[in-house]
Scaffold this motif. Structure first.
Motif, PDB file in Angstrom:
ATOM      1  N   LEU A 146     -13.675   7.008  12.373  1.00  0.00           N
ATOM      2  CA  LEU A 146     -12.446   8.228  12.420  1.00  0.00           C
ATOM      3  C   LEU A 146     -11.070   7.682  12.637  1.00  0.00           C
ATOM      4  CD1 LEU A 146     -14.602  10.251  15.177  1.00  0.00           C
ATOM      5  CD2 LEU A 146     -14.841  10.066  12.649  1.00  0.00           C
ATOM      6  N   GLY A 147     -10.374   7.620  11.445  1.00  0.00           N
ATOM      7  CA  GLY A 147      -8.842   7.314  11.596  1.00  0.00           C
ATOM      8  C   GLY A 147      -8.450   7.781  10.345  1.00  0.00           C
ATOM      9  N   ILE A 148      -6.938   8.022  10.426  1.00  0.00           N
ATOM     10  CA  ILE A 148      -6.076   8.496   9.588  1.00  0.00           C
ATOM     11  C   ILE A 148      -4.881   7.746   9.222  1.00  0.00           C
ATOM     12  CG2 ILE A 148      -4.585  10.773   8.806  1.00  0.00           C
ATOM     13  CD1 ILE A 148      -6.684  12.395  10.032  1.00  0.00           C
ATOM     14  N   CYS A 149      -4.228   7.438  10.105  1.00  0.00           N
ATOM     15  CA  CYS A 149      -2.876   6.969  10.033  1.00  0.00           C
ATOM     16  C   CYS A 149      -2.518   5.785   9.587  1.00  0.00           C
ATOM     17  CB  CYS A 149      -1.934   7.590  11.397  1.00  0.00           C
ATOM     18  SG  CYS A 149      -1.652   9.398  11.573  1.00  0.00           S
TER      19      CYS A 149
ATOM     20  N   CYS B 272       0.712  14.701   9.226  1.00  0.00           N
ATOM     21  CA  CYS B 272       1.997  15.187   8.825  1.00  0.00           C
ATOM     22  C   CYS B 272       2.101  15.025   7.333  1.00  0.00           C
ATOM     23  CB  CYS B 272       3.019  13.801   9.132  1.00  0.00           C
ATOM     24  SG  CYS B 272       3.215  13.473  10.905  1.00  0.00           S
ATOM     25  N   THR B 273       2.628  16.320   6.748  1.00  0.00           N
ATOM     26  CA  THR B 273       2.091  16.774   5.442  1.00  0.00           C
ATOM     27  C   THR B 273       3.128  15.926   4.272  1.00  0.00           C
ATOM     28  OG1 THR B 273       3.979  18.518   5.629  1.00  0.00           O
ATOM     29  CG2 THR B 273       1.724  18.954   6.331  1.00  0.00           C
ATOM     30  N   PHE B 274       3.882  14.969   4.577  1.00  0.00           N
ATOM     31  CA  PHE B 274       4.548  14.432   3.771  1.00  0.00           C
ATOM     32  C   PHE B 274       3.684  13.077   3.021  1.00  0.00           C
ATOM     33  CE2 PHE B 274       6.050  12.047   7.236  1.00  0.00           C
ATOM     34  CZ  PHE B 274       5.794  10.885   7.082  1.00  0.00           C
ATOM     35  N   PHE B 275       3.897  12.689   2.004  1.00  0.00           N
ATOM     36  CA  PHE B 275       2.834  11.895   1.310  1.00  0.00           C
ATOM     37  C   PHE B 275       3.340  10.349   1.489  1.00  0.00           C
ATOM     38  CE2 PHE B 275       0.810   9.921  -2.516  1.00  0.00           C
ATOM     39  CZ  PHE B 275      -0.668  10.141  -2.101  1.00  0.00           C
ATOM     40  N   GLY B 276       3.318   9.904   2.754  1.00  0.00           N
ATOM     41  CA  GLY B 276       3.616   8.799   3.305  1.00  0.00           C
ATOM     42  C   GLY B 276       2.200   7.911   3.522  1.00  0.00           C
TER      43      GLY B 276
ATOM     44  N   ALA C  78       0.105   7.621   5.824  1.00  0.00           N
ATOM     45  CA  ALA C  78      -1.197   8.186   6.149  1.00  0.00           C
ATOM     46  C   ALA C  78      -1.943   8.962   5.400  1.00  0.00           C
ATOM     47  CB  ALA C  78      -0.959   9.088   7.681  1.00  0.00           C
ATOM     48  N   ASN C  79      -1.327   9.852   4.519  1.00  0.00           N
ATOM     49  CA  ASN C  79      -1.740  10.525   3.459  1.00  0.00           C
ATOM     50  C   ASN C  79      -2.141   9.771   2.277  1.00  0.00           C
ATOM     51  OD1 ASN C  79      -1.983  13.279   4.482  1.00  0.00           O
ATOM     52  ND2 ASN C  79       0.179  13.338   4.662  1.00  0.00           N
TER      53      ASN C  79
END
Length: 609
Positions: A153-156, A223-227, A229-230
């Motif tokens: 479980l991880g995203i950023c 966060c919704t920008f494409f940095g 994390a995404n």
């Protein structure tokens, strides 16, 4: 199957050949681990009793059946909006495991820091090395060795690379990454950007800036920008480590819950006791790593992955360098423009066709490997679909044949630009990354006198004093892994952008980091060797640059050079290591770190990987 693009085929063959010995050693280790740790029944009764003691209702299943037991390694905290939803995941995942006759335990937690909170602050100097701490924490969680699979479980930013690196050292087991999804879109990105620039120019106050920022970062979710994390989520799909289409489904929705449930059920199928075993060591091979690189280039993702991808690859015995990324970039077209490279955010990207559209386009055009092993049944073909709910049932349908927004997402046959927008620049100042996809082509070549700084705060002070109102290449050095942990330098983006808007020719050269949130100014970042002397006492060339030296940066020719003779110069003294904020505890990681092109890792370097 469509024939693979010749450049991608050539890079693939080169990486496989270069990695032959190290990859074989890794796979041999994983085979030995599988044999040695194949059955927890080999543990003593006291060991097992300790492992089962906290499991309450699952104790009988664990102790007296051959049921599968899954490790949950979680990066939950409620400081990170993206990770806040994970607080409720373990209890639900335990229920989902019971549905297929399995059990699950939270094997451990890993640290998860928010670069958005620490941006420009002292804590940012811990950020890159938090990735290695996460990898080591993952290893500690898995060291109990009573598990048949891993749910991660991880995203950023550093968290997914760290989880991948740690989990790969337990690659005899299967691994499934489970995201939580992006927050709903807030205020328009152009409006936010405008307010930031007005604040940098002193035309609005802090209260208006804070209102604007909170209108953007406003609720649980990524966060919704494409940095970075995404970009992480995109890469996990390109590598086949997440369920298809699962990256950008919002938190706390029925579809999100259905995907989490399906991920646990799939882990039961692909575990070593399941019907279709798929150990992580087999899933993450050279082609999977290159698929991640290709996805990064095709979508204009975070340049942080020029550091993370080589590090993740090394953990699997795979050797990747920036020349590989550069060569891939020449062949992979840019088919997505997501904020900050475009106007729409990841929610708009997902609605326009998202990852299903991107993967089907890339594989269909011979621009990505379609023959890799994935966690999903059906291989990469399954990743050309997107998830829906049919009543309460999770179903996957073909991704849209046409882009829902051609300003954001285009077919490979009609891209935004013909290359992936990440170039290797090199010369007598070393090797660095230039993200061309964010920069207007007329600014790809800058030749101007240098102004040299040892911190981003010094750049800001010079900007405010009007000292940079001219054509200038701003050099910010002593920002590499060995110097101060390689913090991101986003305090530089607004002032340099303002100078560029005034009509000056401006560029940045630094051994520090910038990410997918970096701006429109041409920049040679992650320069290696860094300015601080290496273990042998040799300084990097940036330590020899002086104010007024003319520097040429050109993405067209791949050039990074100072038009001056550096021989005989005395290197600039490095600033003393900063104390406070726990930075002194990371001294051993700074001292042992290798260069950015190898991943900027002490853990990998000292571990012999």
């Amino acid at each position: 199957m469509t024939q693979l693009h010749p450049t991608i085929a050539r890079v693939t063959e080169r990486v496989i050949a270069r990695s032959k010995d190290s990859r074989a050693a890794y796979l041999d280790l994983m085979a030995r681990e599988a044999d040695r740790l194949g059955d927890r029944a080999a543990y003593g009764c006291s060991n097992l009793a300790h492992a089962y003691a906290g499991a309450e209702n699952d104790q009988p299943t664990m102790a007296f059946t051959k049921a599968q037991n899954f490790a949950i390694v979680t990066a939950y905290n409620d400081m990170l909006s993206a990770h806040q939803p994970y607080g409720r995941y373990p209890e639900a995942m335990k229920l989902y495991a019971r549905e297929v006759g399995a059990t699950a335990q939270v094997a451990g937690g890993v640290p998860a820091m928010c670069d958005g909170v620490t941006q420009g602050m002292d804590g940012m100097e811990l950020s890159l090395f938090s990735r290695d701490a996460i990898a080591m924490s993952t290893a500690i969680a898995m060291s109990h060795a009573v598990f048949d699979g891993m749910a991660l479980l991880g995203i950023c930013d550093k968290i997914v690379p760290g989880l991948v690196m740690g989990a790969l050292r337990f690659g005899h087991l299967p691994a499934v990454f489970i995201p939580s999804g992006p927050m709903p879109s807030g205020i328009a990105n152009k409006e936010k950007q405008k307010t930031r620039q007005l604040y940098a120019e002193g035309k609005v106050g802090r209260e208006e800036l804070l209102k604007s920022e909170m209108g953007s970062y406003h609720s649980p979710g990524t966060c919704t920008f494409f940095g970075t994390a995404n970009s992480n989520q995109m890469m996990m799909e390109m590598m086949g480590l997440q369920l298809p289409g699962s990256s950008f489904v919002s938190p706390n929705t029925p579809l999100r819950s259905a995907l989490t449930r399906a991920a646990v059920h799939r882990l039961a199928q692909i575990s070593r006791k399941g019907s279709d075993p798929r150990p992580m060591a087999q899933v993450v091979d050279e082609k999977a790593i290159l698929n991640a690189c290709i996805g990064l280039l095709a979508t204009g993702g975070s340049t942080n992955h020029a550091i993370h991808l080589p590090a993740m690859a090394r953990a699997a015995g795979i050797q990747l360098d920036w020349q590989d990324l550069d060569d891939l970039s020449s062949a992979v077209p840019l088919i997505a423009r997501v904020y900050p490279n475009g106007s729409g955010d990841v929610n708009h990207f997902h609605a326009a066709g998202g990852m299903g559209y991107v993967i089907r386009e890339l594989v269909g055009a011979g621009l990505a490997h379609g023959d890799i092993l994935t966690i999903a049944d059906g291989g990469m073909e399954a990743y050309g679909t997107e998830p829906f709910l049919d009543g309460s049932d999770l179903v996957f349908r073909a991704a849209p044949a046409q882009s829902g927004d051609p300003e954001m997402l285009r077919p490979a046959s009609d891209p935004f630009q013909p290359d992936g927008g990440m170039r290797l620049v090199k010369g007598n100042l070393g090797r660095a990354t230039f993200k061309t996809s964010a920069v207007d082509k007329e600014r790809w070549t800058i030749e101007a006198p240098a102004r040299v700084f040892d911190s981003q705060e010094a750049v800001q002070a010079a900007f405010k004093a009007g000292e940079l109102n001219r054509d200038v290449v701003v050099v910010v050095r002593f920002q590499g892994p060995r110097a101060n942990g390689m913090p991101e330098l986003h305090k530089l983006t607004p002032p340099l952008g303002i100078l560029q808007d005034k009509g000056f020719k401006v560029a940045l050269v630094t051994d520090g980091r910038m990410s997918g949130a970096s701006g429109k100014v041409p920049a040679a970042i992650h320069a290696t060797p860094e300015a601080l002397s290496d273990a042998a006492g040799t300084p990097g060339p940036l330590a020899l640059v002086q104010d007024g030296d003319v520097i040429r940066l050109c993405a067209h020719t791949g050039t990074l050079e100072v038009l001056a003779d550096l021989s005989g110069r005395t290197p600039a003294p490095a600033p003393a290591p900063a104390m406070g904020m726990g930075r002194e505890l990371f001294a051993i990681m700074r001292a042992g770190a290798d260069g950015a092109e190898k991943g900027g890792s002490a853990m990998l370097a000292l571990g012999g990987l």
